[in-house]
Design a protein around this motif. Structure first.
Motif, short mmCIF file in Angstrom:
data_model
loop_
_atom_site.label_atom_id
_atom_site.label_comp_id
_atom_site.label_asym_id
_atom_site.label_seq_id
_atom_site.Cartn_x
_atom_site.Cartn_y
_atom_site.Cartn_z
N ALA A 123 0.83 -1.21 0.00
CA ALA A 123 0.00 0.00 0.00
C ALA A 123 0.87 1.25 0.00
O ALA A 123 0.58 2.23 -0.70
CB ALA A 123 -0.93 -0.01 1.21
N ALA A 124 1.94 1.23 0.78
CA ALA A 124 2.84 2.38 0.82
C ALA A 124 3.51 2.60 -0.53
O ALA A 124 3.60 3.74 -1.03
CB ALA A 124 3.90 2.18 1.90
N MET A 125 3.97 1.53 -1.16
CA MET A 125 4.62 1.66 -2.46
C MET A 125 3.64 2.07 -3.55
O MET A 125 4.01 2.76 -4.51
CB MET A 125 5.29 0.34 -2.86
CG MET A 125 6.48 -0.05 -1.99
SD MET A 125 7.81 1.16 -1.98
CE MET A 125 7.57 1.86 -0.35
N ALA A 126 2.37 1.67 -3.42
CA ALA A 126 1.37 2.05 -4.41
C ALA A 126 1.17 3.56 -4.41
O ALA A 126 1.06 4.19 -5.47
CB ALA A 126 0.04 1.35 -4.12
N LYS B 135 12.30 -0.68 6.77
CA LYS B 135 13.68 -0.28 6.48
C LYS B 135 14.08 -0.63 5.04
O LYS B 135 14.71 0.17 4.35
CB LYS B 135 14.63 -0.95 7.48
CG LYS B 135 14.52 -0.38 8.90
CD LYS B 135 15.58 -0.95 9.82
CE LYS B 135 15.26 -2.35 10.24
NZ LYS B 135 16.19 -2.85 11.28
N ARG B 136 13.69 -1.82 4.59
CA ARG B 136 14.00 -2.23 3.22
C ARG B 136 13.35 -1.30 2.21
O ARG B 136 13.98 -0.85 1.25
CB ARG B 136 13.47 -3.65 2.98
CG ARG B 136 14.38 -4.77 3.43
CD ARG B 136 13.64 -6.08 3.24
NE ARG B 136 14.48 -7.22 3.55
CZ ARG B 136 14.91 -8.10 2.66
NH1 ARG B 136 14.62 -7.94 1.39
NH2 ARG B 136 15.64 -9.12 3.01
N LEU B 137 12.06 -1.02 2.41
CA LEU B 137 11.32 -0.25 1.41
C LEU B 137 11.73 1.21 1.41
O LEU B 137 11.69 1.86 0.37
CB LEU B 137 9.82 -0.40 1.65
CG LEU B 137 9.28 -1.82 1.48
CD1 LEU B 137 7.77 -1.85 1.63
CD2 LEU B 137 9.69 -2.41 0.14
N SER B 138 12.13 1.74 2.56
CA SER B 138 12.61 3.12 2.59
C SER B 138 13.85 3.26 1.72
O SER B 138 13.99 4.22 0.95
CB SER B 138 12.92 3.55 4.03
OG SER B 138 11.74 3.64 4.79
N ASP C 2 12.58 10.64 0.41
CA ASP C 2 13.25 11.74 1.10
C ASP C 2 13.14 11.53 2.60
O ASP C 2 14.06 11.79 3.37
CB ASP C 2 12.62 13.09 0.72
CG ASP C 2 12.84 13.43 -0.75
OD1 ASP C 2 13.74 12.82 -1.36
OD2 ASP C 2 12.12 14.29 -1.27
N ASP C 3 11.96 11.06 3.02
CA ASP C 3 11.71 10.77 4.42
C ASP C 3 10.52 9.82 4.48
O ASP C 3 9.64 9.86 3.63
CB ASP C 3 11.40 12.05 5.20
CG ASP C 3 11.48 11.85 6.70
OD1 ASP C 3 11.98 10.78 7.11
OD2 ASP C 3 11.04 12.72 7.45
N ALA C 4 10.48 8.96 5.46
CA ALA C 4 9.35 8.04 5.61
C ALA C 4 9.07 7.83 7.09
O ALA C 4 9.97 7.52 7.86
CB ALA C 4 9.66 6.71 4.93
N GLU C 5 7.84 8.02 7.47
CA GLU C 5 7.41 7.81 8.85
C GLU C 5 6.40 6.66 8.87
O GLU C 5 5.42 6.68 8.13
CB GLU C 5 6.75 9.07 9.42
CG GLU C 5 7.65 10.29 9.44
CD GLU C 5 6.89 11.53 9.91
OE1 GLU C 5 6.31 11.48 11.01
OE2 GLU C 5 6.86 12.51 9.17
#
Length: 365
Positions: free
Chosen positions: A132-135, A216-219, A225-228
């Protein structure tokens, strides 16, 4: 990382842990799509035991595992707890050169480079959470800022409870203490009506920073630039305190903590209902937003849906050797559409600014 199709049409899927909720549902989905499924486990009902497609297997019985995996083309591990089964299954799948789909995330925590393709964390959390995050992030051609929030309200199985507590035990104390905190800016964002388009979580909750191997992998994979990444715990402060007590108890009385965690989850479901929420907001560098909001009726059903989808993908595409997350081996937007097809009860809403990219999913009814 995506690969070209090298499909082979007739595949026998071997499901380990088929007598559990996730394994049983995975078998149902694959069979409904015309696939052959061979089942393995320890506690079958009468119909399953006499079906001719069931094998009595304990993952720690090397001979039984060898015999079962030798009959399959693709192995799907739904047996738990993942911390006790995943490595055994990987060793046997490697021995017979069989692609492997593992619902648990334990293999993602290990620095392994198997010679076979492995999709690990192929369940709801992780797995669907990363997809979902990557989509949302895939809607933008440039980098940006990701906010991902998830909540799971479901009853723990004994294996699931053990995996959860084992995972918490690996986290630094600061992350566990963070369960007691609530970032006000994020709460305001979730409850606001701004560009993010989030629907507020409809129950009292505490939101805590969250990170696992998938995040961590997907970031790094996507180059944010940033991921929370956050998790939402239904019940607010009281639930946080109760969960902290269970986590502390795990260090001195693991079995008692497992039982208490199952009871805690039952109480939460009775009060707030069963469900899974994934809320994703990606903000591109130029300020445009892409959002994904997904709601499912239960974690085991969504995990089984993901496992079945990943099994089809690993059987029909040339996934490279190594251990991958679901979001690394498929187009996440196409996969969300497939999840909607396989799990019609799932509510999926994808929205983004008109000029960012064309990507749409059916809105929830």
């Amino acid at each position: 990382m995506r690969y070209q199709s090298t499909a082979f049409p007739e595949t026998r899927f071997g499901i380990i842990g088929a007598t559990g909720a996730i394994g049983g549902r995975t078998a149902e989905i694959l069979r409904s799509r015309g696939h052959e499924a061979l089942l393995a486990g320890r506690n079958p009902d009468t119909v399953m035991a006499e079906s001719g497609c069931f094998r009595w297997v304990n993952v720690h019985d090397h001979e039984a595992m060898d015999n079962f995996v030798a009959e399959t083309d693709v192995v799907i591990n739904c047996a738990g707890p993942s911390c006790e089964t995943s490595l055994c299954v990987l060793k046997t799948a490697t021995k017979f050169n069989r692609p492997l789909v593992d619902v648990g995330e334990n293999l993602l925590t290990m620095n392994l480079k198997p010679p076979i393709p492995v999709i690990a964390g192929a369940g709801c959390i992780p797995g669907l959470s990363g997809v979902a995050a990557m989509a949302a992030a895939a809607a933008a051609t440039a980098g940006g800022h990701l906010i991902s929030v998830y909540s799971v309200r479901d009853i723990f199985t004994p294996s699931g409870a053990k995996d959860f507590l084992r995972g918490i035990d690996r986290k630094p104390a600061a992350e566990i203490i963070a369960l007691m905190r609530n970032p006000k800016s994020l709460i305001n964002r979730l409850n606001g009506s701004g560009a993010s388009g989030f629907r507020a979580l409809n129950f009292p909750c505490r939101i805590a920073p969250y990170q696992n191997e998938e995040t961590k992998r997907l970031s790094g994979f996507r180059g944010f630039d940033d991921a929370e990444w956050y998790s939402a715990l239904a019940g607010g402060v009281d639930a946080s305190i109760q969960l902290m007590k269970i986590i502390n108890q795990y260090h001195v009385e693991p079995d008692g903590a497992t039982d208490d965690l199952i009871a805690f989850s039952r109480e939460s479901v009775s009060r707030y209902g069963r469900g899974v929420d994934l809320l994703i907001d990606f903000i591109a560098r130029d300020g445009r937003h892409a959002t994904v909001s997904l709601r499912g009726t239960g974690q085991s059903g969504l995990s089984a849906t993901m496992a079945a989808a990943m099994a089809e993908i690993i059987a029909t595409t040339g996934v490279a050797p190594g251990i991958w997350t679901p979001a690394q081996v498929t187009d996440p937007r196409q996969l969300l559409v497939r999840i909607k097809e396989l799990a019609p009860a799932t509510q999926l809403v994808c929205g983004m600014d008109e000029d960012i990219h064309q990507f749409s999913c059916e809105e929830a009814t």
